[in-house]
Design a protein around this motif. Structure first.
Motif, short mmCIF file in Angstrom:
data_model
loop_
_atom_site.label_atom_id
_atom_site.label_comp_id
_atom_site.label_asym_id
_atom_site.label_seq_id
_atom_site.Cartn_x
_atom_site.Cartn_y
_atom_site.Cartn_z
N TYR A 110 5.47 24.74 25.56
CA TYR A 110 4.58 25.76 26.11
C TYR A 110 3.62 25.19 27.14
CZ TYR A 110 6.04 29.62 23.17
OH TYR A 110 6.76 30.61 22.58
N ARG A 111 3.10 24.01 26.89
CA ARG A 111 2.18 23.39 27.84
C ARG A 111 2.86 23.23 29.21
NH1 ARG A 111 0.40 20.10 24.34
NH2 ARG A 111 1.87 18.42 24.74
N ASN A 112 4.09 22.75 29.21
CA ASN A 112 4.81 22.56 30.46
C ASN A 112 5.22 23.88 31.09
OD1 ASN A 112 5.30 19.60 31.21
ND2 ASN A 112 5.57 19.63 29.00
N LEU A 113 5.67 24.84 30.28
CA LEU A 113 6.04 26.16 30.81
C LEU A 113 4.85 26.80 31.52
CD1 LEU A 113 8.24 27.64 27.94
CD2 LEU A 113 9.00 26.88 30.21
N HIS A 114 3.69 26.75 30.90
CA HIS A 114 2.51 27.37 31.51
C HIS A 114 2.02 26.59 32.73
CE1 HIS A 114 2.26 30.73 28.82
NE2 HIS A 114 2.49 29.89 27.81
N PHE B 73 4.05 24.96 34.80
CA PHE B 73 5.01 25.33 35.85
C PHE B 73 4.78 26.75 36.34
CE2 PHE B 73 8.16 22.13 33.82
CZ PHE B 73 7.53 21.08 34.46
N ARG B 74 4.34 27.63 35.46
CA ARG B 74 4.01 29.01 35.86
C ARG B 74 2.79 29.02 36.76
NH1 ARG B 74 3.47 32.61 38.30
NH2 ARG B 74 2.86 34.71 37.71
N GLU B 75 1.79 28.23 36.38
CA GLU B 75 0.56 28.12 37.16
C GLU B 75 0.85 27.61 38.58
OE1 GLU B 75 -3.02 25.39 36.23
OE2 GLU B 75 -2.82 26.79 34.54
#
Length: 136
Positions: A57-61, A63-65
């Protein structure tokens, strides 16, 4: 966006390159459509034993940012996909079965905006959900 563009953007924004981050981005470059954190964890667990949802989740968010990934909510769950790289404003049809997307090149705001005289619209999101021909 492709893998090299995503990795370059990550570096340009001052974030560290790691093999895990490259593997996450590789997963999304190979997938055609939106995928969940669970889908990614299943893929990553083959190589990284004990990988946590927190790391995912940390990386997904992140990358979304950085606009490397796009996200949407499907059936109450956040789904992610590689940013499609369209330079022009557009929206998507999203298959609720397989997550595949198709660009919608007409923006409904062109027709709706007249209903908001005096309002300042700062952003909007428009998605159509259904089933693609393969899933129908």
């Amino acid at each position: 966006m492709n893998l090299q563009e995503a990795l370059s953007l990550l570096k340009q924004e001052g974030y560290k390159y790691t093999q895990k981050r490259e593997d996450i981005l590789t997963f999304f470059t190979k997938e055609d459509g939106y995928r969940t954190a669970g889908d990614l964890l299943t893929f990553m667990s083959e190589k990284y034993d004990g990988l946590s949802f927190d790391t995912i989740y940390r990386n997904l968010h992140l990358f979304r940012e950085l606009n490397i990934l796009e996200s949407t909510d499907l059936n109450g769950e956040k789904h992610f996909r590689l940013a499609c790289g369209h330079d022009e404003h557009h929206h998507h049809f999203i298959c609720q079965t397989c997550g595949k997307t198709k660009a919608i090149n007409t923006c409904p705001m062109n027709f709706i905006q007249q209903d908001f005289p005096g309002y300042t619209i700062e952003n909007h999101k428009f998605e159509i959900y259904g089933q693609c021909p393969s899933c129908h």
